[in-house]
Design a protein around this motif. Sequence first.
Motif, PDB file in Angstrom:
ATOM      1  N   PHE A   1       0.715  -0.961  -0.410  1.00 12.62           N
ATOM      2  CA  PHE A   1       0.006  -0.091  -0.090  1.00 12.62           C
ATOM      3  C   PHE A   1       0.977   0.780  -0.139  1.00 12.62           C
ATOM      4  O   PHE A   1       0.543   2.338  -0.363  1.00 12.62           O
ATOM      5  CB  PHE A   1      -0.971  -0.022   1.426  1.00 12.62           C
ATOM      6  N   GLY A   2       2.194   1.398   0.571  1.00  9.80           N
ATOM      7  CA  GLY A   2       2.988   2.713   0.355  1.00  9.80           C
ATOM      8  C   GLY A   2       2.545   3.907   1.048  1.00  9.80           C
ATOM      9  O   GLY A   2       2.216   4.761   1.414  1.00  9.80           O
ATOM     10  N   SER A   3       2.342   3.108   2.356  1.00 15.91           N
ATOM     11  CA  SER A   3       1.689   4.090   3.238  1.00 15.91           C
ATOM     12  C   SER A   3       2.020   3.808   4.922  1.00 15.91           C
ATOM     13  O   SER A   3       1.548   4.481   5.620  1.00 15.91           O
ATOM     14  CB  SER A   3      -0.125   3.642   2.788  1.00 15.91           C
ATOM     15  N   SER A   4       2.870   3.024   4.315  1.00 13.32           N
ATOM     16  CA  SER A   4       3.918   3.299   6.234  1.00 13.32           C
ATOM     17  C   SER A   4       4.943   5.050   6.385  1.00 13.32           C
ATOM     18  O   SER A   4       5.643   5.073   5.019  1.00 13.32           O
ATOM     19  CB  SER A   4       4.778   2.161   6.621  1.00 13.32           C
ATOM     20  N   ASP A   5       4.858   5.185   7.300  1.00 15.26           N
ATOM     21  CA  ASP A   5       5.219   6.737   7.950  1.00 15.26           C
ATOM     22  C   ASP A   5       6.351   6.787   7.448  1.00 15.26           C
ATOM     23  O   ASP A   5       7.551   7.481   7.368  1.00 15.26           O
ATOM     24  CB  ASP A   5       5.088   7.042   9.008  1.00 15.26           C
TER      25      ASP A   5
END
Length: 594
Positions: free
Chosen positions: A240-244
């Motif tokens: 998802f490429g949404s990790s901080d």
Amino acid sequence: MNFVAAILYAVSSSTLLALVLAFLRGGLSPSTAATSLGGGLLVASLSLWQGRQHTPRTRPPNAPEWLAIIAFALVSLRIFLWLVFVDSDDVKLLSPNNLGDFSLHLTYVRYLASGVPFWPDNPIFFGGKLTYPIGLDLFHSLLTLLGLDVFRGFLWIGLAGAALTGAALWRWGRGFALIGFLANGGLAGFLIFRTWQLADLQGDLAWKSFTLALFATQRGLLFALPVGLLLLSSWRARFFGSSDDDWRLPCWGEVLLYASLPLFHFHTFLFLSVLLGVWFVWQAPARRGLLLLVGVAFVPATALVYLITGGLKGGRLLGWKAGWMWDDPPFLEWCQAHFGGAARVTAALVFWPLNFGVLPILIMILVARLCKKGRDPWARLVVFPALGIFLICCFVKFAPWEWDNTKLMIWSYLAILPFLWSELLARWPAWVRVLAVTALFFSGFISTLGGIDASETGYVVASRAELEGVADALRGIPVTERFAGAPTYNHPLLLNGRKMALGYIGHLNSHGLAWQEPAAKLDALMNGDPAWPELAQELGARYLFWGRYEEDAYKDSSQPWRRTSRLVASGEWGAIYDLQTAPPSPAGLPAMHE
């Protein structure tokens, strides 16, 4: 997180290597254990070297989060430091919830360490292979073979598993996930203001304290919880490429942990597999990576599922049960005791609010918020399938006893927790957050504290003298032989890792095994039925054990084997008879046969 992952790699790889070597060599041995653990340490070392340049960044805990960390640490120390202890001659457990589970795991650890052929026979049910995810017990048996005291092994593995779980919960949802895991509950805990007594007030309800009912008893979760949470965190960044901070496990690490999960905890593997399937349908950019992950893990994972289910036919699993546990007899009695009136009517009205409190209301608000356009697809593709699995568990039972659905439902709860905070509570005014968190977790926290009350003196599971006496008597009997005896959870034969015709009926039932007819045969055998030799053969039992449990269960038995079978050993603990060998004849007289 790299260090946490390295420990999980070590456990996973050493256990899988031990499994392969046990098949090749016909069982476990000290050399097998040393080789397997050495291989696991090598894998862990390589993973630390590979990940040395990428340490995930995280902001320091604030004051409430420090309280959650301290609470989790103290509760974990209380549970696992006193998980099993010795008081004079008694082997005791801290929690009554753990009496049956601890005994079963001790059976498996000692049974596997005894060198039985692989895949092993079921030690608690004749005529079939073992149908249970034995991963952590197999790992424990490796440590036992290298000299670690088996009881201390329970303490050290418990403490290590708790530390790994705490770190993974922090990674997944920080302090909110920690306290949410520690204090799940509904409204029952508020009864403390009526009784003013600290106790596990959720003990008679369906939605029990995870800490008491699962964390302290289900050993596979000590591995599966940190593995599942780390995989979810890693998959967030990968798919998802949404990790901080974009931290993720290496591809080979994800495959190793995911593929080995069935050997440790099948329900965790099932939950994560459903999520991956949903993502494949709805997250098009991730399909190639998902296919690669599942494709590489498919063969080993399928092989492990095949083993732990007895060739995909281990027991009766699926069944319809609308309403989950609302009509469970103990809950009906609880309702009668606390509310009076018609127990069934009261149970139908209060079951959901009493068990879950304000949680369903908050989740409905969360779902409504996530349904709006433009919301984060990561949140929706975790919350919606997790909620769907939870709802299915309210209508379909995945084991003969529907409470075992909790092993899936815990994952729905943990998956939703971080989004309940980030998408909902964190956006509310501070005073509303305090009220919501109190309503969510006060009851569960009271129950957890009541379940680990320091005033408890423990519950006796065995006598050291009896265990040692039976162990000495068993030395000349091959580990492959099966015994007839009373089917109780803490039988000294089982606690010494020996096979019985039937183990504890509660375990047999929860494993989905057809125990009713064999139980009738065992009862006839132990009561001295004229056809007892044939019954013993049908149950695969060459030896018969007669001790205090048999004296209590079969008071009127004629015990004909005392005249016709060889006495192998006897002592204060009881006696063992070889049912296929006649007793020695007196000097100068021919053998007598009946």
